[in-house]
Design a protein around this motif. Structure first.
Motif, PDB file in Angstrom:
ATOM      1  N   ASN A 407       0.874  -1.167   0.000  1.00  0.00           N
ATOM      2  CA  ASN A 407       0.000   0.000   0.000  1.00  0.00           C
ATOM      3  C   ASN A 407       0.918   1.226   0.000  1.00  0.00           C
ATOM      4  O   ASN A 407       1.634   1.472   0.976  1.00  0.00           O
ATOM      5  CB  ASN A 407      -0.907  -0.005   1.235  1.00  0.00           C
ATOM      6  CG  ASN A 407      -1.929   1.115   1.189  1.00  0.00           C
ATOM      7  OD1 ASN A 407      -2.110   1.746   0.151  1.00  0.00           O
ATOM      8  ND2 ASN A 407      -2.585   1.366   2.317  1.00  0.00           N
ATOM      9  N   LEU A 409       1.632   5.404  -0.621  1.00  0.00           N
ATOM     10  CA  LEU A 409       1.111   6.763  -0.713  1.00  0.00           C
ATOM     11  C   LEU A 409       2.020   7.558  -1.653  1.00  0.00           C
ATOM     12  O   LEU A 409       3.212   7.728  -1.372  1.00  0.00           O
ATOM     13  CB  LEU A 409       1.072   7.424   0.671  1.00  0.00           C
ATOM     14  CG  LEU A 409       0.725   8.925   0.689  1.00  0.00           C
ATOM     15  CD1 LEU A 409      -0.636   9.187   0.067  1.00  0.00           C
ATOM     16  CD2 LEU A 409       0.786   9.473   2.121  1.00  0.00           C
ATOM     17  N   HIS A 430       0.687  -2.947  -6.894  1.00  0.00           N
ATOM     18  CA  HIS A 430       0.524  -2.317  -5.593  1.00  0.00           C
ATOM     19  C   HIS A 430      -0.787  -1.544  -5.530  1.00  0.00           C
ATOM     20  O   HIS A 430      -1.369  -1.178  -6.556  1.00  0.00           O
ATOM     21  CB  HIS A 430       1.686  -1.362  -5.311  1.00  0.00           C
ATOM     22  CG  HIS A 430       3.036  -2.017  -5.389  1.00  0.00           C
ATOM     23  ND1 HIS A 430       3.367  -3.116  -4.631  1.00  0.00           N
ATOM     24  CD2 HIS A 430       4.135  -1.733  -6.151  1.00  0.00           C
ATOM     25  CE1 HIS A 430       4.608  -3.481  -4.902  1.00  0.00           C
ATOM     26  NE2 HIS A 430       5.095  -2.657  -5.844  1.00  0.00           N
ATOM     27  N   PRO A 451       0.157   3.541   5.191  1.00  0.00           N
ATOM     28  CA  PRO A 451       0.704   2.805   4.044  1.00  0.00           C
ATOM     29  C   PRO A 451       1.985   2.080   4.428  1.00  0.00           C
ATOM     30  O   PRO A 451       2.544   2.296   5.510  1.00  0.00           O
ATOM     31  CB  PRO A 451       0.984   3.919   3.033  1.00  0.00           C
ATOM     32  CG  PRO A 451       1.305   5.108   3.873  1.00  0.00           C
ATOM     33  CD  PRO A 451       0.429   4.996   5.092  1.00  0.00           C
ATOM     34  N   ASP A 452       2.438   1.222   3.541  1.00  0.00           N
ATOM     35  CA  ASP A 452       3.723   0.551   3.748  1.00  0.00           C
ATOM     36  C   ASP A 452       4.892   1.438   3.331  1.00  0.00           C
ATOM     37  O   ASP A 452       6.034   1.212   3.748  1.00  0.00           O
ATOM     38  CB  ASP A 452       3.773  -0.747   2.931  1.00  0.00           C
ATOM     39  CG  ASP A 452       2.683  -1.711   3.323  1.00  0.00           C
ATOM     40  OD1 ASP A 452       2.630  -2.092   4.514  1.00  0.00           O
ATOM     41  OD2 ASP A 452       1.855  -2.068   2.449  1.00  0.00           O
TER      42      ASP A 452
END
Length: 519
Positions: A407, A409, A430, A451-452
């Protein structure tokens, strides 16, 4: 002659000498020369003081000399400090505004010397003032003319730069827009448009290459400096260089058996060398020989472009027609080219010059009419430290990383770039969130879910990507951030360890950067 007559004669001579000196001082009109008592009150007044300051002797003798100073200087207690400095240091000298009797100002050079008796007692001060207003006005006029000339030259250079960039980008945009317009029509008609898309991609790549040249010219391109073996680099480029110049030109190399490594960006050094070889080829339309050589040399500040220390000089020499002094002087100017319209951007040598300067070296050109041209790359030596080679990542590891769904951003103030980044991320598998500013990104992070990874542009209004990364590190330590920028210079306060993604980037470069950031 009796002793009394001798003493009388000496006294008369002394009196006459003192009278002559008094008349000399009183008669000087270019300098205001007068005496002050120990407290700063005027005790004598010459013709120069009368002319420069406007006071008659009876108007000024017995009054304090501070009335010649401006209100600003009197507020700062400059008159008293001037006497203190003269008394303690033996002399006071300064330039500044002074005031005449009619309250007009003039720019003065002022000297105050203490006068002491034989026993060292301070008995007063000698003050000399010179009106240098005209000299100051002339100096200001000269400086103003120099600034105006510099501004005119700067505007001319900016005009040449923007004109050249606009011309080249117009051509590239024509190729991209034309290809995409036809591709759109073909796509609606169900026709194959692979060739048109490839043409647009090539145009965009040429635009990216032009941008990199501009960044190199402005010394703002990100360089990956590392130890480089010049001889190995040239050897590895042999096929590329020979393929770039054709069969009518021979390349000869001359390298010593032992040559120290240099500190350079290998990829950019290859680009610079290729530019110089192509220039050498163009200087020999009837064919000839290009000689590549290198040697270690010690230079002093006056030798090469203000360099000093030990360097490796990598040179490219051709036996073409060479350049006259005027052409040689302009050779590194942006968009100056001798190759004719449409045959060169005029950014090759400025790019090389920028790369060398940014890496701590220099580009030097030597040429004469009919004597060929030698282009020299002066490269700083690499520090002698043991380097441990990192084993290359195995393809299986890379593919395993790329399979992880993240995830992400994405943050960018340009909607087109942001949309492109999001599409790339989604095409990689993704899930992407998007923010059009650093402030919006912080709001999304506060709302959650987290997010990751964050991929952010750097050059954004109000809050830059670097500042966003710093704020994220403070609020959410451990959340990885990738900073995307085409510039090498990132302001202080931003961690040097922050992962960087050079703009413009391809999908494969984005994928590699994402995989590395979350590993």
């Amino acid at each position: 002659m009796t002793i009394d007559r001798l003493e009388r004669r000496q006294t008369e001579d002394l009196d006459r000498s003192e009278e002559q000196f008094r008349l000399l001082v009183e008669g000087v009109t270019d300098y205001a020369i007068y005496m002050l008592d120990p407290s700063g009150y005027v005790s004598s007044w010459n013709a120069g003081a009368r002319r420069i300051k406007g006071y008659e002797p009876e108007e000024i003798i017995g009054r304090h000399f501070s009335q010649f100073y401006t209100e600003e200087d009197k507020g700062g207690d400059l008159p008293a400090r001037a006497l203190e400095i003269a008394a303690s240091e033996g002399r006071f000298e300064r330039e500044g505004w002074r005031v005449r009797k009619d309250r007009t100002r003039f720019w003065a050079n002022v000297i105050i010397d203490p006068i002491r008796a034989e026993d060292g007692t301070l008995i007063g001060f000698a003050k000399i003032t010179r009106d240098i207003t005209e000299k100051r006005q002339s100096q200001e006029a000269l400086e103003r003319a120099q600034r105006e000339l510099f501004q005119a030259q700067k505007m001319e250079a900016v005009g040449q730069l923007t004109g050249g960039v606009a011309h080249d980008f117009n051509n590239l945009l024509m190729a991209i827009l034309g290809s995409l317009e036809i591709a759109k029509k073909r796509a609606l008609a169900g026709q194959n448009n692979t060739d048109l898309i490839e043409n647009a991609i090539q145009g965009a790549k040429r635009g990216a290459a032009l941008t990199q040249r501009l960044l190199a010219f402005s010394r703002k391109q990100e360089l990956k400096l590392e130890p480089v073996d010049v001889a190995d680099l040239v050897k590895g480029m042999a096929g590329l260089l020979q393929g770039s110049i054709g069969p009518s030109i021979e390349i000869v190399t001359s390298f010593p058996l032992a040559l120290p490594k240099v500190q350079a960006d290998a990829n950019q050094l290859e680009t610079a060398l290729l530019n110089l070889v192509v220039n050498a080829r163009d200087a020999m339309p009837r064919g000839g020989v290009i000689t590549l050589s290198a040697s270690k040399q010690s230079v002093h500040r006056d030798d090469v472009k203000d360099l000093q220390g030990d360097f490796v000089c990598l040179s490219v020499k051709d036996d073409g027609d060479g350049m006259d002094a005027e052409t040689l002087e302009k050779a590194t100017a942006p968009f100056f080219t001798t190759k004719g319209v449409g045959k060169g951007t005029g950014l090759g040598l400025p790019m090389v010059q920028g790369l060398m300067a940014q890496g701590g070296g220099a580009l030097a050109l030597r040429s004469s009419q009919g004597g060929g041209t030698t282009a020299e790359l002066w490269l700083p030596l690499a520090e002698e430290t043991e380097s441990v080679e990192q084993p290359p990542l195995q393809p299986s590891i890379l593919s395993k990383r790329s399979e992880r769904r993240l995830n992400v951003l994405a943050v960018d103030d340009d909607p087109l770039v942001l949309m492109n980044t999001v599409l790339m991320l989604e095409d990689l598998g993704h899930q992407a969130m998007q923010a059009y500013s650093a402030e919006e990104a912080l709001r999304l992070l506060e709302q959650g879910p987290l997010p990751d990874l964050v991929v952010t542009d750097h050059a954004m209004p109000r809050m830059t990507g670097g500042e966003l990364a710093t704020e994220i590190a403070r609020l959410l330590p451990g959340l990885p951030v990738i900073l995307a920028s085409g510039y090498a210079e990132i302001p202080g306060g931003v961690s040097c360890d922050l992962p960087r993604l050079a703009k413009p980037f391809t999908q494969s470069q984005l994928a590699e950067s994402v995989a590395s950031a979350v590993s």
